[in-house]
Design an enzyme around this catalytic site. Structure first.
Site, PDB file in Angstrom:
ATOM      1  N   GLU A  61       0.823  -1.210   0.000  1.00 33.01           N
ATOM      2  CA  GLU A  61       0.000   0.000   0.000  1.00 33.01           C
ATOM      3  C   GLU A  61       0.860   1.265   0.000  1.00 33.01           C
ATOM      4  O   GLU A  61       0.538   2.243  -0.668  1.00 33.01           O
ATOM      5  CB  GLU A  61      -0.902   0.016   1.245  1.00 33.01           C
ATOM      6  N   ASP A  62       1.922   1.249   0.755  1.00 37.02           N
ATOM      7  CA  ASP A  62       2.752   2.437   0.922  1.00 37.02           C
ATOM      8  C   ASP A  62       4.220   2.004   0.962  1.00 37.02           C
ATOM      9  O   ASP A  62       4.813   1.865   2.022  1.00 37.02           O
ATOM     10  CB  ASP A  62       2.379   3.154   2.218  1.00 37.02           C
ATOM     11  N   PRO A  63       4.830   1.768  -0.190  1.00 31.69           N
ATOM     12  CA  PRO A  63       6.164   1.161  -0.250  1.00 31.69           C
ATOM     13  C   PRO A  63       7.229   1.979   0.468  1.00 31.69           C
ATOM     14  O   PRO A  63       7.193   3.203   0.498  1.00 31.69           O
ATOM     15  CB  PRO A  63       6.456   1.086  -1.755  1.00 31.69           C
TER      16      PRO A  63
END
Length: 441
Positions: A149-151
């Site tokens: 989702e949020d690397p």
């Protein structure tokens, strides 16, 4: 001071300053701020008793309780943190894939990993193993989903993320149930104590090692936790890009101190990325030089450039040959750091808990096999370059001789560990140069 120029097949590097430039794999990355907290996991007994299993399960519960507010702030799905059963986890993977939050290949890899991890932990026969599987995999899946989702971006030098969420302890929590501590051994533990003393005195130490699995750093930490916890928490591992790009591996990498490089084995996988990879390696080597100049650095490197593989004809595992240029580069970095430096050969045997693919693969996303097995770690006295190369007639001969001396020691230690663990000789496998013990007992 005259700059030090290093030559290798990966890059030609002149070491001067050290700009703080992020290490960019060839995919979009972004920073993420975690608000989760996990209590420090006390691994007092590695026999995986009922009490130890209970602590593992309670740790997951504390993560769930602490994450409510932060998950809402990040708009992060609670699917896996809310899981209480195997069905919850498997259905959760399907749910997140259908919602478009998990790519199909990542979802398939997560499900495969679940079954492999479950079979491995249950094979230990430890009380409460089924609860540990659900607890550990729910946290692992949550971290993997959050990473998609949020690397997260890894800098050339990545410091282990210890707060607000403690990835270091998360890795211990996950790996510990895979180790059969009754059939695990440490060779020459007193040398590790000697090494720790040198670090506290401001000396630099480089560990020249073979490389067996993605669990190597955790195995080192866990086997030394009772005797030398300082080493496990402060070791900096030279790591290839694959462990910081694979979604199933990244959460575990976040819990380690890493110096990120591109392996020569994968340098030419994509011709368009060769120049980018070389520049990234240049930045990482400069970062390493800066660290060494500050002193008290402990660096682990596998100069083979990748994991060991079994002999295709016999199936026997052995340390992969070292690249002499990589060894020589590390030696020169240590010598030019300005701080006293030492190079030790160490050997690891732990391929069975996370065996690599039979052959080197180009594509990211390898099959994740997992097993429950004994592991081993051994260290030998430091090896002096001047002593080994006194009779060499030229620099190339000296470079090869020193690399071979280190490799010979690693290979000899490996044979002792193999005799103790795989041939079940235990402590009796000790030799005149390798004294085996179980410091957690």
């Amino acid at each position: 001071m005259t700059p030090l120029t290093l030559y290798s097949s990966a890059a030609t590097v002149t070491l001067t300053s050290s700009p703080r430039v992020p290490f960019h794999p060839p995919a979009r990355r972004g920073f993420v701020s975690f608000r989760l907290t996990a209590k420090k996991l006390p691994l007092r007994s590695h026999s995986l008793s009922v009490r130890a299993m209970s602590e593992l399960v309670q740790d997951k519960e504390s993560v769930v309780a602490a994450s409510t507010e932060s998950s809402e702030e990040l708009n992060h799905s609670r699917t896996f943190l809310d899981a209480r059963t195997e069905q919850d986890l498997i259905c959760g993977i399907k749910k997140e894939k259908e919602a478009g939050r998990l790519p199909p290949n990542v979802a398939a890899g997560m499900e495969e990993l679940y079954w492999n991890y479950k079979n491995a932990v249950l094979s230990s026969g430890a009380p409460g193993a089924d609860k540990t599987v659900i607890s550990n995999m729910s946290v692992a899946f949550d971290r993997m989903l959050l990473g998609v989702e949020d690397p997260y971006t890894f800098n050339p030098y990545h410091k282990a993320v210890r707060e607000p969420f403690d990835y270091y302890q998360f890795v211990h929590m996950y790996i510990s149930p895979l180790i059969d501590f009754k059939n695990s051994y440490v060779g020459n533990v007193s040398i590790f104590s000697e090494l720790e003393d040198k670090l506290r005195q401001g000396h630099n130490v480089v560990l020249i090692s073979n490389h067996q699995s993605e669990a190597d750093p955790a195995v080192i930490s866990l086997l030394l936790e009772a005797h030398c916890p300082y080493i496990g928490e402060n070791i900096k591992c030279v790591a290839g890009d694959r462990v910081i790009t694979d979604p199933l591996c990244k959460p575990f990498s976040m819990g380690r101190n890493l110096i990120c490089v591109y392996s020569k084995k994968h340098m030419n996988d994509d011709p368009e990325l060769v120049d980018m990879k070389r520049k990234a390696n240049t930045r990482s080597l400069k970062e390493m030089a800066t660290l060494l100049r500050s002193g008290s650095q402990l660096i682990w490197i596998a100069p083979s450039g990748g994991r060991d593989r079994p002999d295709p004809s016999t199936g026997e595992w052995f340390p992969a040959p070292f690249d002499a240029s990589s060894v020589d580069n590390m030696r020169r970095l240590v010598e030019h750091s300005g701080a006293p430096g030492h190079i030790y050969p160490i050997s690891l045997l732990c391929y069975d808990i996370m065996p690599p693919p039979p052959k080197v693969e180009k594509e990211i996303g390898e099959k994740r096999l997992v097993g429950y097995h004994g592991t081993g770690l051994s260290i030998a006295p430091e090896i002096s370059f001047s002593d080994v190369t006194a009779d060499c007639s030229n620099p190339n001969e000296a470079k090869e001789a020193y690399s071979q001396a280190l490799y010979k020691s690693v290979d000899e230690q490996y044979k002792t560990l193999n005799s103790a663990i795989n041939h079940r000789r235990g402590i009796e496998a000790s030799t005149s140069t390798v004294s085996l013990s179980q410091p957690w007992n």
